[in-house]
Design a protein around this motif. Sequence first.
Motif, mmCIF file in Angstrom:
data_model
loop_
_atom_site.group_PDB
_atom_site.id
_atom_site.type_symbol
_atom_site.label_atom_id
_atom_site.label_comp_id
_atom_site.label_asym_id
_atom_site.label_seq_id
_atom_site.Cartn_x
_atom_site.Cartn_y
_atom_site.Cartn_z
ATOM 1 N N VAL A 197 19.707 -9.793 19.091
ATOM 2 C CA VAL A 197 20.186 -10.753 18.836
ATOM 3 C C VAL A 197 20.094 -12.038 17.190
ATOM 4 O O VAL A 197 20.624 -12.451 17.177
ATOM 5 N N VAL A 198 19.095 -10.954 17.213
ATOM 6 C CA VAL A 198 18.181 -11.510 15.517
ATOM 7 C C VAL A 198 19.551 -11.151 14.484
ATOM 8 O O VAL A 198 20.036 -10.512 14.065
ATOM 9 N N GLY A 199 19.737 -12.551 14.091
ATOM 10 C CA GLY A 199 20.876 -12.938 12.676
ATOM 11 C C GLY A 199 19.784 -12.154 11.685
ATOM 12 O O GLY A 199 19.044 -12.556 11.444
ATOM 13 N N TRP A 200 21.000 -12.314 11.029
ATOM 14 C CA TRP A 200 21.101 -12.202 9.093
ATOM 15 C C TRP A 200 20.494 -13.574 8.451
ATOM 16 O O TRP A 200 21.619 -13.748 8.493
ATOM 17 N N THR A 201 19.883 -13.724 7.608
ATOM 18 C CA THR A 201 19.314 -14.873 7.084
ATOM 19 C C THR A 201 18.924 -14.407 5.779
ATOM 20 O O THR A 201 18.480 -15.479 5.522
ATOM 21 N N GLY A 202 19.017 -13.309 5.236
ATOM 22 C CA GLY A 202 18.495 -13.148 3.804
ATOM 23 C C GLY A 202 17.355 -11.687 4.132
ATOM 24 O O GLY A 202 16.893 -11.773 4.902
ATOM 25 N N PRO A 203 16.744 -11.551 3.211
ATOM 26 C CA PRO A 203 15.816 -10.777 2.927
ATOM 27 C C PRO A 203 14.594 -11.458 3.630
ATOM 28 O O PRO A 203 13.949 -12.580 3.623
ATOM 29 N N VAL A 204 14.098 -10.310 4.801
ATOM 30 C CA VAL A 204 12.835 -10.241 4.933
ATOM 31 C C VAL A 204 11.818 -9.692 5.283
ATOM 32 O O VAL A 204 12.326 -8.201 4.909
ATOM 33 N N VAL A 205 10.532 -9.796 6.041
ATOM 34 C CA VAL A 205 9.251 -8.442 6.058
ATOM 35 C C VAL A 205 9.309 -8.826 7.261
ATOM 36 O O VAL A 205 9.044 -9.876 8.279
ATOM 37 N N VAL A 206 9.153 -7.715 8.141
ATOM 38 C CA VAL A 206 9.394 -7.399 9.971
ATOM 39 C C VAL A 206 8.137 -6.364 9.603
ATOM 40 O O VAL A 206 7.813 -5.343 9.605
ATOM 41 N N LYS A 207 6.923 -7.159 10.783
ATOM 42 C CA LYS A 207 6.470 -6.123 10.720
ATOM 43 C C LYS A 207 5.609 -6.300 12.275
ATOM 44 O O LYS A 207 6.277 -7.072 13.542
ATOM 45 N N PRO A 208 5.049 -5.841 13.141
ATOM 46 C CA PRO A 208 4.203 -5.242 14.359
ATOM 47 C C PRO A 208 3.175 -6.846 14.373
ATOM 48 O O PRO A 208 3.000 -6.937 13.391
ATOM 49 N N VAL A 209 3.643 -7.267 15.395
ATOM 50 C CA VAL A 209 2.129 -8.387 16.055
ATOM 51 C C VAL A 209 0.810 -7.931 15.818
ATOM 52 O O VAL A 209 0.007 -8.370 15.046
ATOM 53 N N ALA A 210 0.196 -6.889 16.385
ATOM 54 C CA ALA A 210 -0.341 -6.421 16.201
ATOM 55 C C ALA A 210 -0.541 -4.867 15.723
ATOM 56 O O ALA A 210 -0.262 -4.314 16.900
ATOM 57 N N ALA A 211 -1.033 -4.887 14.674
ATOM 58 C CA ALA A 211 -0.623 -3.504 14.155
ATOM 59 C C ALA A 211 -0.840 -3.415 12.685
ATOM 60 O O ALA A 211 -1.502 -4.332 12.195
ATOM 61 N N GLY A 212 -1.453 -2.138 11.997
ATOM 62 C CA GLY A 212 -2.780 -2.624 10.563
ATOM 63 C C GLY A 212 -2.550 -1.178 9.773
ATOM 64 O O GLY A 212 -1.620 -0.856 9.950
ATOM 65 N N SER A 213 -3.019 -1.578 8.950
ATOM 66 C CA SER A 213 -2.229 -0.213 7.527
ATOM 67 C C SER A 213 -1.032 -0.778 6.845
ATOM 68 O O SER A 213 -0.725 0.831 7.341
ATOM 69 N N SER A 214 -0.617 -1.604 7.961
ATOM 70 C CA SER A 214 1.016 -1.734 7.231
ATOM 71 C C SER A 214 2.214 -0.838 7.952
ATOM 72 O O SER A 214 2.840 -0.938 7.572
ATOM 73 N N HIS A 215 0.879 -0.018 9.122
ATOM 74 C CA HIS A 215 2.133 0.475 9.673
ATOM 75 C C HIS A 215 3.237 0.003 10.559
ATOM 76 O O HIS A 215 2.855 -1.493 11.193
ATOM 77 N N GLY A 216 4.928 0.574 10.516
ATOM 78 C CA GLY A 216 5.933 -0.795 11.200
ATOM 79 C C GLY A 216 5.983 -1.664 10.161
ATOM 80 O O GLY A 216 7.124 -2.867 10.591
ATOM 81 N N VAL A 217 6.093 -1.421 8.551
ATOM 82 C CA VAL A 217 5.821 -2.942 8.001
ATOM 83 C C VAL A 217 7.240 -2.693 7.174
ATOM 84 O O VAL A 217 7.056 -1.506 6.268
#
Length: 315
Positions: A139-159
Amino acid sequence: MTPRPRVAVVGGGRSCEHEVSLASAASVAEALDPASFDVVRLTIARDGSWRDEQAAVLDLAGAVRALQGCDVVFPLVHGPHGEDGELAALCELAGRPYVGSGVGAGAVAMDKWVTKLVAEALGIATAPARLVTVADAEVVGWTGPVVVKPVAAGSSHGVSLVRTPGELGPALAAALALDARALVEEVVVGREVDVAVLRRADGTVVASPALEIVVDGLFDHAAKYGGGADFRVPAALDDVEAKTVEEAALAVYTALGCAGVARVDFFLTATGLVLNEVNTVPGMTEHSQVPRMFAAAGLPYAALLDELVRGAAPR
């Protein structure tokens, strides 16, 4: 400590940062002066089992005995099941001094959402963000360009940098494959500037010169490890900018209760400083960001590691 302490260098782990952690651990083990330290290499496999220097499998009791046979533990397990306080907790239960932040600081800093709350309580801006779970991802709607990332991960995995509505769903799926929660952040336009903070063996806390990351696009996993980024240290900051970044890094380090070394990452924007994240077990090869920053301040790699080991204390 004994005159020549036994140091357990622990790498690997169960997270997506397994290979990065192995590289950090191997580099640290090689660089610790054999005249000053007796290094014991321990590895946590991807399935969570432990291995000793002869690659023999250790059960948990055997791992604890191996840790207790050393004077100091140097944890270099990046990401979940290591950096998040789990390995620090095992060291505490084993009664061994260890390098780096304790259980609480590791857990809080690993959680990017909670870190935002701490920073904002200090008056340090963070990117406006929405917390998303598997249950509400659709249900997350489009609001414009965004960055999506895991809350707890590193080395930019899943970003992911999401530029179009059609990219949002796959980006959320990639982030939520690594964590039960994800952040959807507004895009911050600014210079990427990092500072390392070190608690030295004498108890004093110092900040490194800032390092700027210059990259074309998102500083993702490919850019970070594929040679697509230009690391400039010291960063070209004026006196006011340098003081602002240093004071913010020290404030965040102190508020989180960090120990050892931590890397604090910012964006320097036209309207001020924005905190990105905090790494309590940053990459520690000689060519990683933190050693580069301290080398620029006149503290070479081996001397940095010596400070960290000698600064480890019982908790």
